[in-house]
Design a protein around this motif. Structure first.
Motif, PDB file in Angstrom:
ATOM      1  N   THR A  54     -11.138  -7.344  39.754  1.00 24.79           N
ATOM      2  CA  THR A  54     -11.633  -7.808  38.462  1.00 24.79           C
ATOM      3  C   THR A  54     -10.638  -7.406  37.372  1.00 24.79           C
ATOM      4  O   THR A  54     -10.134  -6.283  37.361  1.00 24.79           O
ATOM      5  N   THR A  55     -10.357  -8.305  36.469  1.00 23.35           N
ATOM      6  CA  THR A  55      -9.337  -8.020  35.451  1.00 23.35           C
ATOM      7  C   THR A  55      -9.800  -6.928  34.494  1.00 23.35           C
ATOM      8  O   THR A  55     -11.003  -6.711  34.291  1.00 23.35           O
ATOM      9  N   ASP A  56      -8.828  -6.271  33.903  1.00 19.87           N
ATOM     10  CA  ASP A  56      -9.137  -5.254  32.896  1.00 19.87           C
ATOM     11  C   ASP A  56      -9.960  -5.859  31.766  1.00 19.87           C
ATOM     12  O   ASP A  56     -10.895  -5.228  31.247  1.00 19.87           O
ATOM     13  N   GLU A  57      -9.620  -7.068  31.372  1.00 21.15           N
ATOM     14  CA  GLU A  57     -10.305  -7.705  30.238  1.00 21.15           C
ATOM     15  C   GLU A  57     -11.783  -7.920  30.543  1.00 21.15           C
ATOM     16  O   GLU A  57     -12.649  -7.717  29.669  1.00 21.15           O
ATOM     17  N   GLU A  58     -12.094  -8.313  31.775  1.00 20.80           N
ATOM     18  CA  GLU A  58     -13.492  -8.544  32.137  1.00 20.80           C
ATOM     19  C   GLU A  58     -14.278  -7.232  32.182  1.00 20.80           C
ATOM     20  O   GLU A  58     -15.435  -7.168  31.746  1.00 20.80           O
TER      21      GLU A  58
END
Length: 561
Positions: A485-489
Motif C-alpha cells: 500500500t502506498t505511503d499516500e494511502e
C-alpha cells in the motif's frame, strides 16, 4: 476572604499530588501544626460504579469526574478538531484512565538523565521508586509465590496491586492468546514475559491495575491520614512575595471565590500536563507576550511554559475473524463470563524498534532528534490487539460485537512532533488552549506507517495469522494496509483516524521550566511535580512513571533538596 496556612500546599489531587502528599506526610517529622494541604478542583468519585468498574471506563471519561477539553484543529490530521479527557476528581486521571501499567525502556530514562544532566533520572536510580509503587499480584489480587518473584526489578509490598496477564486467574483465558503469540513469533518477534524490567522490546504481557474488574483509586490506595484535602477548590493563581528582592517567593494560593491559603515552605503544582502550565501562566510565569495580552503581570518571564507538549498518536485497525466462537460476542458464553471484562480484553502489547531504523536517517531534520530516534534498544512503536472491535471513532468501522471482529492499535511512540498549551483568558475557569500538533514531522509519519504495516504483516502474511484472520475490514473508500500500500494511502488513514492515546507529557519540562529537582526556574518555594515535567517522549503508558516521579521528589523535599 479567609486565610490559613500550611507548610506545603499541593495544587491537584491526582496521581502525582496524592502520591507526593502521602509519601511526604510519612517522611516529615510529626508535628502538631497543619503541614500538607491538597487542593482538588473535583470531588470524590469513589461512590460511582462506572468509575470503579473496568466496564465503565468509557463512561468515566465523559462523566462529571473528567475535564473534557477541546483540542485545536490539526492541519496534519485533516484539520480535525478533537477532545481529550483528564481527571477532575480526587485521584485525577487515575479515576478515569485505562489502568495500563508500563514503565518504558531503560534507554528512555538514561536519555532523560543525560539530557538534563542529572543521573537521578536514570532508570537505575528511579528503580527504587518504581518498586515502591508496586505490589505485583495474581489476577485475584493474591501475592505472587516467592519462587516466582523478581525482587531486583519489582515491588511486592508497594502502594498498588499490579496484575500481569500471565499471572491472571485461569478463568480469564482468552481463546486466541496462544495463537496471537505464535503469529508474532512466526514474524520474528520474541516473547518478552516482563516488559517492565527495563528491557521492554518484544511481545510483552499486558500489565494492569484492574483487580477482578475493579479500579484502584489513588485516593483509596494511598495513606492520606495525615493530609488535609479540600475538594471543589479551583485555584485562580499562586501568590508571591517580592519584598526581599531577587527571585520572587511563592507564598500561597488564591482560590476562585477569594479564599487564600498560605504556604510556609512550598507550593507544589500537580495539576497535570494541561493545567499546570495554565496555573503558572495565570500566576505570571510564562511568555511575557502572552501574559500581557491577558493583562497578567509578569512575575517570571519564561517562554518555555506550555511548550514541548508531546503525546502518542494511535490508529486503529479492524480485523474479520475466521472463527467467531473465539472472539467476544454478545450472548456467547465468553461474553456472559464477567472475568473476560475484568480488564482490557487483550493479552499482549508489542513494543519494538523499526525493522529498518536506518530509513529514518534521511528524514531527520534536527541533530537532537537524530540522537533520540537512532538510539539502540529504542521502542519506536506499540501495537496492541484486542479481542473486540474498537468502534467507528477509532477505526472508521462500526463492527458488531458478534465475535467475528477483533482490532489492533498501532502507535508512534518516539514522536518528534511537539505541541503547546496556553491560556485562553485570565480566568482560571476557562479551559486552556491545547494544540497537540500530532503527525507534524516526516519521522512520525514514517513510524506510524511502519507500525500499521507491521500489524498487517503479522496477521495477514504469517501462516498463523492467516489461520484465524480473514482480512482487514477497511473504512469505505480506503485501501487495505499491506506492505505494498502506498505511503499516500496510509497517510490518508492516519490523517483521518489518528487519535490521542492520552499520554501527554512535557509542558513544564525539566531543564526548560523546572530544574532537575522540579523547582520552577526563577522562583523560590515553587515546584511542578506531575507528567508535565517529563522532558522526553517516553515509550510507555505514563501512569507508572508519574507515580515514580512523585515518590522521587517527595524524598528530595523531605531532605530539604
Amino acid at each position: 476572604m479567609s486565610s490559613s496556612s500550611y507548610d506545603y500546599i499541593i495544587i491537584g489531587g491526582g496521581v502525582a499530588g496524592l502520591t507526593l502528599a502521602s509519601r511526604l506526610s510519612k517522611l516529615l517529622p510529626r508535628s502538631e501544626t497543619k503541614q500538607i494541604l491538597v487542593l482538588e478542583a473535583g470531588t470524590d468519585p469513589s461512590k460511582a460504579d462506572y468509575i470503579l468498574s473496568s466496564t465503565g471506563y468509557h463512561l468515566a471519561r465523559e462523566s462529571e469526574h473528567a475535564y473534557i477539553l477541546d483540542v485545536e484543529a490539526n492541519p496534519h490530521l485533516n484539520r480535525r478538531a478533537a477532545q481529550v479527557s483528564v481527571g477532575k476528581a480526587l485521584s485525577g486521571s487515575g479515576a478515569i484512565n485505562g489502568s495500563a501499567w508500563t514503565r518504558g525502556p531503560k534507554v528512555d530514562y538514561d536519555y532523560w538523565a543525560k539530557l538534563v544532566g542529572d543521573d537521578a533520572w536514570s532508570y537505575d536510580k528511579l528503580l527504587p521508586f518504581f518498586r515502591k509503587t508496586e505490589q505485583v499480584v495474581d489476577g485475584q489480587g493474591e501475592p505472587i509465590a516467592e519462587t516466582e518473584r523478581d525482587e531486583i526489578h519489582h515491588g511486592y509490598d508497594g502502594t498498588l496491586k499490579v496484575v500481569p496477564m500471565k499471572a491472571n486467574h485461569p478463568s480469564r483465558h482468552y481463546p486466541l492468546r496462544e495463537t496471537i503469540q505464535r503469529a508474532w513469533e512466526e514474524a520474528g518477534v520474541k516473547y518478552n514475559p516482563d516488559g517492565n524490567n527495563g528491557n521492554q522490546n518484544g511481545l510483552t504481557e499486558m500489565v494492569e491495575l484492574w483487580v477482578k474488574g475493579q479500579r484502584q483509586l489513588p485516593s483509596q490506595a494511598l495513606d492520606l491520614s495525615r493530609v488535609e484535602i479540600r475538594d471543589f477548590s479551583v485555584v485562580s493563581r499562586i501568590t508571591f512575595d517580592h519584598s526581599a528582592g531577587g527571585e520572587p517567593v511563592a507564598t500561597g494560593v488564591d482560590l476562585v471565590g477569594g479564599e487564600h491559603f498560605g504556604a510556609n515552605k512550598e507550593v507544589i503544582l500537580s495539576a497535570g500536563v494541561y493545567h499546570s502550565p495554565q496555573v503558572l501562566m495565570l500566576s505570571g510565569i510564562g511568555d511575557p507576550t502572552v501574559l500581557q495580552k491577558h493583562e497578567i503581570p509578569t512575575v517570571v518571564p519564561n517562554g518555555e511554559v506550555g511548550q514541548n507538549l508531546v503525546d502518542h498518536l494511535a490508529v486503529g485497525i479492524t480485523w474479520k475473524l475466521k472463527h467467531p466462537e473465539k472472539g467476544l460476542a454478545i450472548g456467547s458464553p465468553l461474553f456472559n463470563d464477567p472475568s473476560y471484562f475484568a480488564g482490557w480484553p487483550l493479552d499482549f502489547i508489542l513494543f519494538g524498534p523499526l525493522d529498518e531504523p536506518g530509513n529514518l536517517e534521511p528524514l531527520i531534520k534536527d541533530a537532537a532528534d537524530r540522537e533520540f530516534l537512532l538510539r539502540p534498544d529504542a521502542s519506536h512503536m506499540e501495537i496492541v490487539t484486542l479481542y473486540a472491535p474498537m468502534g467507528p471513532r477509532l477505526t472508521g468501522i462500526d463492527a458488531a460485537m458478534d465475535g467475528s471482529h477483533a482490532s489492533s492499535i498501532a502507535v508512534c511512540l518516539t514522536t518528534t512532533s511537539k505541541g503547546s498549551v496556553t491560556i485562553r483568558s485570565a480566568n482560571s475557569e476557562d479551559p486552556p488552549i491545547i494544540d497537540t500538533n500530532f503527525n507534524a514531522t516526516e519521522t512520525d509519519r514514517y513510524i506510524s506507517r511502519e507500525a500499521l504495516r507491521k500489524a498487517t504483516s503479522v496477521y495477514l502474511e504469517t501462516e498463523t495469522g492467516q489461520s484465524f484472520i480473514s482480512h482487514e475490514v477497511t473504512p469505505e473508500g480506503y485501501a487495505a494496509i499491506t506492505r505494498d500500500t502506498t505511503d499516500e494511502e496510509i497517510d490518508k488513514r492516519i490523517r483521518d483516524f489518528g487519535y490521542s492515546l492520552d499520554h501527554p507529557m512535557g509542558t513544564c519540562s525539566i531543564g526548560k521550566v523546572v530544574d532537575s529537582h522540579c523547582r520552577v526556574h526563577g522562583a523560590k518555594g515553587l515546584r511542578v511535580v506531575d507528567g508535565s515535567v517529563i522532558p522526553v517522549p517516553l515509550a510507555c503508558h505514563i501512569q507508572a512513571t508519574v507515580y515514580a516521579i512523585a515518590e522521587r521528589v517527595a524524598e528530595w523535599i523531605a531532605n530539604g533538596e
